[in-house]
Design a protein around this motif. Structure first.
Motif, mmCIF file in Angstrom:
data_model
loop_
_atom_site.group_PDB
_atom_site.id
_atom_site.type_symbol
_atom_site.label_atom_id
_atom_site.label_comp_id
_atom_site.label_asym_id
_atom_site.label_seq_id
_atom_site.Cartn_x
_atom_site.Cartn_y
_atom_site.Cartn_z
ATOM 1 N N UNK A 51 30.160 39.126 37.228
ATOM 2 C CA UNK A 51 29.367 38.461 38.263
ATOM 3 C C UNK A 51 30.102 37.281 38.890
ATOM 4 N N UNK A 52 31.340 37.023 38.452
ATOM 5 C CA UNK A 52 32.097 35.887 38.963
ATOM 6 C C UNK A 52 33.223 36.358 39.884
ATOM 7 N N UNK A 53 33.445 35.598 40.951
ATOM 8 C CA UNK A 53 34.549 35.854 41.861
ATOM 9 C C UNK A 53 35.651 34.826 41.676
ATOM 10 N N UNK A 54 36.804 35.089 42.266
ATOM 11 C CA UNK A 54 37.975 34.239 42.068
ATOM 12 C C UNK A 54 38.721 34.090 43.383
ATOM 13 N N UNK A 55 38.927 32.833 43.784
ATOM 14 C CA UNK A 55 39.699 32.507 44.988
ATOM 15 C C UNK A 55 41.018 31.889 44.552
ATOM 16 N N UNK A 56 42.107 32.387 45.104
ATOM 17 C CA UNK A 56 43.430 31.818 44.851
ATOM 18 C C UNK A 56 43.864 31.005 46.057
ATOM 19 N N UNK A 57 44.421 29.817 45.805
ATOM 20 C CA UNK A 57 45.022 28.995 46.851
ATOM 21 C C UNK A 57 46.491 28.803 46.518
ATOM 22 N N UNK A 58 47.341 29.116 47.461
ATOM 23 C CA UNK A 58 48.779 28.972 47.271
ATOM 24 C C UNK A 58 49.393 28.332 48.509
ATOM 25 N N UNK A 59 50.649 27.914 48.385
ATOM 26 C CA UNK A 59 51.341 27.270 49.498
ATOM 27 C C UNK A 59 51.644 25.816 49.206
ATOM 28 N N UNK A 133 47.238 29.019 51.675
ATOM 29 C CA UNK A 133 46.736 30.377 51.866
ATOM 30 C C UNK A 133 45.645 30.651 50.848
ATOM 31 N N UNK A 134 44.500 31.125 51.326
ATOM 32 C CA UNK A 134 43.392 31.490 50.456
ATOM 33 C C UNK A 134 43.324 33.004 50.341
ATOM 34 N N UNK A 135 43.050 33.493 49.141
ATOM 35 C CA UNK A 135 42.955 34.934 48.922
ATOM 36 C C UNK A 135 41.862 35.233 47.909
ATOM 37 N N UNK A 136 41.154 36.313 48.149
ATOM 38 C CA UNK A 136 40.174 36.818 47.184
ATOM 39 C C UNK A 136 40.929 37.662 46.166
ATOM 40 N N UNK A 137 41.010 37.175 44.921
ATOM 41 C CA UNK A 137 41.734 37.906 43.872
ATOM 42 C C UNK A 137 40.765 38.366 42.773
ATOM 43 N N UNK A 138 39.499 38.522 43.133
ATOM 44 C CA UNK A 138 38.477 38.867 42.143
ATOM 45 C C UNK A 138 38.761 40.179 41.439
ATOM 46 N N UNK A 139 39.359 41.146 42.156
ATOM 47 C CA UNK A 139 39.610 42.451 41.552
ATOM 48 C C UNK A 139 40.963 42.531 40.859
ATOM 49 N N UNK A 140 41.794 41.515 41.029
ATOM 50 C CA UNK A 140 43.119 41.540 40.401
ATOM 51 C C UNK A 140 43.090 41.018 38.972
ATOM 52 N N UNK A 141 42.030 40.326 38.617
ATOM 53 C CA UNK A 141 41.914 39.733 37.289
ATOM 54 C C UNK A 141 40.575 40.111 36.671
ATOM 55 N N UNK A 186 29.272 25.675 19.044
ATOM 56 C CA UNK A 186 30.372 26.601 18.784
ATOM 57 C C UNK A 186 31.264 26.667 20.021
ATOM 58 N N UNK A 187 32.554 26.970 19.842
ATOM 59 C CA UNK A 187 33.465 27.001 20.983
ATOM 60 C C UNK A 187 33.226 28.205 21.876
ATOM 61 N N UNK A 188 33.594 28.035 23.141
ATOM 62 C CA UNK A 188 33.562 29.136 24.118
ATOM 63 C C UNK A 188 34.876 29.146 24.889
ATOM 64 N N UNK A 189 35.284 30.346 25.257
ATOM 65 C CA UNK A 189 36.549 30.521 25.968
ATOM 66 C C UNK A 189 36.359 31.524 27.101
ATOM 67 N N UNK A 190 37.138 31.328 28.150
ATOM 68 C CA UNK A 190 37.309 32.366 29.154
ATOM 69 C C UNK A 190 38.743 32.861 29.093
ATOM 70 N N UNK A 191 38.885 34.157 28.962
ATOM 71 C CA UNK A 191 40.202 34.796 29.000
ATOM 72 C C UNK A 191 40.339 35.475 30.353
ATOM 73 N N UNK A 192 41.281 34.988 31.157
ATOM 74 C CA UNK A 192 41.563 35.568 32.463
ATOM 75 C C UNK A 192 42.794 36.452 32.300
ATOM 76 N N UNK A 193 42.600 37.753 32.422
ATOM 77 C CA UNK A 193 43.658 38.709 32.114
ATOM 78 C C UNK A 193 43.775 39.735 33.230
#
Length: 355
Positions: A51-59, A133-141, A186-193
Motif C-alpha cells: 500500500x506504500x509508494x516510493x518517489x526517488x529524487x536524483x540530480x 529528477x523525480x521518478x516513481x520507483x514503487x514497482x522497482x522495490x 519491540x523493534x520494527x524494521x522496513x526492508x527495502x529490497x
C-alpha cells in the motif's frame, strides 16, 4: 470487497501464490494470507507493504530542492539515517507525511501509494531550473515490514549488523534496512529490497514469522503513535496537531518551506490546544477523517480520526486529533455523542509542550 483475479506485477503474483488475498481496488493492498484473516496481531510478523509508494529524487540539486519543500532537514541527511518529514500547504496544513532516506545516488520518499502520483506531480511543479529528477520507483522495490524480537533475529541472515536505534539504517548488497519506531515495546524494521531479493528471502522469513496483511503494519504504526496522512485527512492538520514534531518529523532550525511560518508560530506562540491521542473503540469500521464528539459539547466535533485499524475482538485502534480540553473532561464519542466511547490509551511518548 473486490479482490484481484489477476496480479499486475511479479511481486503481487508471487504473493498470491503464497496465499495472499489482494484487494485491487485499494492500491493492491494485501488483506491477509491463508484461508481466513487472523483475529489477533502476532508478536512477530512480516507484512508486504504493497500500500506504500516510493518517489526517488536524483540530480545535483535534489537535496537542496527537497530541503526547501518539506518540514525536515534534507541537506544534512546522511547515509546512516532515516527521517520522517511532512509536506505542507502554504497554510501549514499537511498534504503528506513521508519516511525519507538516501543512498549514494538518490533520496527516497515513501508515502501511501494512493497519494503518491498527486504529491509527485505537485513537487515536480516546483523543480523549475533545479537539477533534480523525480521518478516513481514503487514497482522497482519491495517494502517489507518486519516486527518483533524474532524478526530482528531472522534479519541477521542478511544484515549481520542491525540498525541500533529507530530511524537509523544500513545498506548492503541485499538492500536497505531501516529501523523505524518501536511498537508494543519491540523493534520494527522496513526492508527495502529488489523484487528478486524479496522473493528469494520470503520462504526463510515466513518460516519464523507470521505472514500478515498490510493493515498489521499500519496497526503497529498506530500503537507507536506514528501518524500517516491519507486522502481523507489531507489539509486537515498542522504538524503539531498529530504530534509530528514530537517524533522527529519537523526541524525548526532549517530554512523556509511552504507553511513554515504557520508551523513555527504554532510552536512558539501560545499553548497548543490540539494534539493526537491513542484510543480503542468498540467498532470495527472506523475511518480516517471521521469526527469525534465530546459529551461536554455535543453540538460540534472536538476532533478527527487520523488513522484507524481493526484491533481484534470487535475493537479498532485509532490515533485521534482532539482538543486537549475535551480529552480532559467528559467522554469522547465516535461519530456523535450517542456513538461508541473512545477509550484513551497511553502513548509511547510524552505530549510535551513547545519550548
Amino acid at each position: 470487497m473486490t479482490e484481484s483475479t489477476q496480479a499486475s506485477t511479479p511481486w503481487q503474483a508471487f504473493l498470491e501464490q503464497q496465499g495472499a488475498h489482494i484487494e485491487a481496488a485499494n492500491g493492491a493492498e494485501v488483506r491477509y494470507f491463508g484461508p481466513t484473516a487472523a483475529a489477533e496481531l502476532p508478536d512477530n510478523f512480516v507484512a508486504p507493504l504493497t500500500d506504500l509508494g516510493l518517489i526517488s529524487l536524483s540530480g545535483d540539486d535534489a537535496a537542496s530542492f527537497l530541503h526547501n519543500q518539506i518540514t525536515n532537514d534534507v541537506e544534512k541527511l546522511d547515509l546512516a539515517t532515516a527521517r520522517l518529514a511532512g509536506y505542507c500547504t502554504p497554510k501549514g496544513r499537511l498534504l503528506a507525511t513521508f519516511l525519507m532516506w538516501k543512498d549514494a545516488g538518490q533520496i527516497m520518499l515513501q508515502l501511501p501509494r494512493a497519494l503518491q502520483p498527486a504529491i509527485q506531480k505537485r513537487l515536480q511543479m516546483f523543480v523549475m531550473r533545479s537539477k533534480a529528477k523525480l521518478a516513481d520507483v514503487s514497482e522497482q522495490y519491495v517494502a517489507l515490514g518486519l516486527a518483533g524480537n524474532t524478526a530482528a533475529e531472522v534479519l541477521q541472515q542478511w544484515f549481520p549488523q542491525l540498525p541500533a536505534q529507530p530511524y537509523t539504517k544500513i545498506d548492503n548488497e541485499h538492500g536497505t534496512l531501516v529501523r523505524v519506531a518501536d511498537s508494543r515495546q519491540a523493534p520494527r524494521y522496513q526492508w527495502i529490497a529488489s523484487v528478486e531479493q524479496a522473493i528469494a528471502a520470503w520462504p526463510a522469513l515466513t518460516q519464523k514469522l507470521s505472514a500478515v496483511g498490510t493493515h498489521a503494519w499500519r496497526l503497529t504504526d498506530i500503537y507507536a503513535g506514528v501518524p500517516v496522512i491519507t486522502q481523507p485527512t489531507q489539509e486537515q492538520f498542522v504538524p503539531q496537531m498529530i504530534n509530528f514534531e514530537l517524533i522527529g518529523g519537523v526541524n525548526f532550525k532549517k530554512g523556509c518551506y511552504p507553511g513554515q511560518e504557520i508551523v513555527a508560530r504554532s510552536q512558539y506562540l501560545g499553548k497548543l490546544k490540539r494534539r493526537s491521542v491513542l484510543a480503542l473503540v468498540d467498532a470495527v469500521d472506523v475511518r480516517a477523517g471521521a469526527e469525534v464528539f465530546s459529551s461536554e459539547d455535543p453540538g460540534q466535533p472536538c476532533g478527527m480520526i487520523v488513522n484507524a485499524e481493526p484491533a481484534g475482538t470487535g475493537k479498532s485502534a485509532c490515533l485521534v486529533e482532539i482538543k486537549l480540553a475535551a480529552s480532559d473532561n467528559g467522554t469522547i464519542h465516535l461519530g456523535a455523542v450517542g456513538g461508541p466511547v473512545l477509550q484513551l490509551q497511553p502513548l509511547p511518548y510524552e505530549l510535551a509542550e513547545p519550548q
